[in-house]
Design a protein around this motif. Structure first.
Motif, PDB file in Angstrom:
ATOM      1  N   ARG A  50       0.839  -1.205   0.000  1.00 57.38           N
ATOM      2  CA  ARG A  50       0.000   0.000   0.000  1.00 57.38           C
ATOM      3  C   ARG A  50       0.874   1.254   0.000  1.00 57.38           C
ATOM      4  N   GLU A  53       2.259   1.799  -3.414  1.00 58.87           N
ATOM      5  CA  GLU A  53       1.194   2.300  -4.289  1.00 58.87           C
ATOM      6  C   GLU A  53       0.933   3.778  -4.035  1.00 58.87           C
ATOM      7  N   LEU A  54       0.868   4.183  -2.787  1.00 54.35           N
ATOM      8  CA  LEU A  54       0.618   5.588  -2.460  1.00 54.35           C
ATOM      9  C   LEU A  54       1.768   6.477  -2.918  1.00 54.35           C
ATOM     10  N   GLU A  56       3.780   5.877  -5.415  1.00 53.42           N
ATOM     11  CA  GLU A  56       3.748   5.932  -6.874  1.00 53.42           C
ATOM     12  C   GLU A  56       2.679   6.906  -7.351  1.00 53.42           C
ATOM     13  N   ARG A  57       1.584   7.008  -6.638  1.00 54.95           N
ATOM     14  CA  ARG A  57       0.534   7.953  -7.004  1.00 54.95           C
ATOM     15  C   ARG A  57       1.018   9.392  -6.830  1.00 54.95           C
ATOM     16  N   GLN A  58       1.780   9.646  -5.776  1.00 55.03           N
ATOM     17  CA  GLN A  58       2.244  11.007  -5.510  1.00 55.03           C
ATOM     18  C   GLN A  58       3.285  11.455  -6.527  1.00 55.03           C
ATOM     19  N   SER A  59       4.193  10.572  -6.859  1.00 56.10           N
ATOM     20  CA  SER A  59       5.212  10.896  -7.857  1.00 56.10           C
ATOM     21  C   SER A  59       5.478   9.647  -8.680  1.00 56.10           C
ATOM     22  N   PRO A  60       4.742   9.485  -9.800  1.00 58.42           N
ATOM     23  CA  PRO A  60       4.801   8.240 -10.573  1.00 58.42           C
ATOM     24  C   PRO A  60       6.193   7.825 -11.014  1.00 58.42           C
TER      25      PRO A  60
END
Length: 72
Positions: A50, A53-54, A56-60
């Protein structure tokens, strides 16, 4: 058999019964602890995934920060 030998036999049988019960109790504790360890490992792995994943969402394109050296 003499009374002394008979008493010693009974005492040894009682001790052995207590030892067997103790071994079973300890085995039960070890089993419960292993189940708890397994559950916690699954939970930690889920949290790790998790977090990845979080992040990666903030800075792919960014990678995870490098962990500190072991002596920290």
């Amino acid at each position: 058999m003499s009374d002394a030998v008979s008493e010693r036999m009974v005492e040894l049988e009682i001790r052995m019964a207590h030892q067997e019960a103790l071994c079973q109790d300890l085995n039960d504790v070890v089993i419960r602890q292993q189940q708890e360890i397994d559950r916690l490992q699954l939970q930690v792995e889920g949290l790790r995934l998790r977090l990845v994943e979080l992040m990666e969402r903030q800075s792919p394109g960014a990678q995870l920060p490098e962990p500190p050296p072991p002596h920290y």
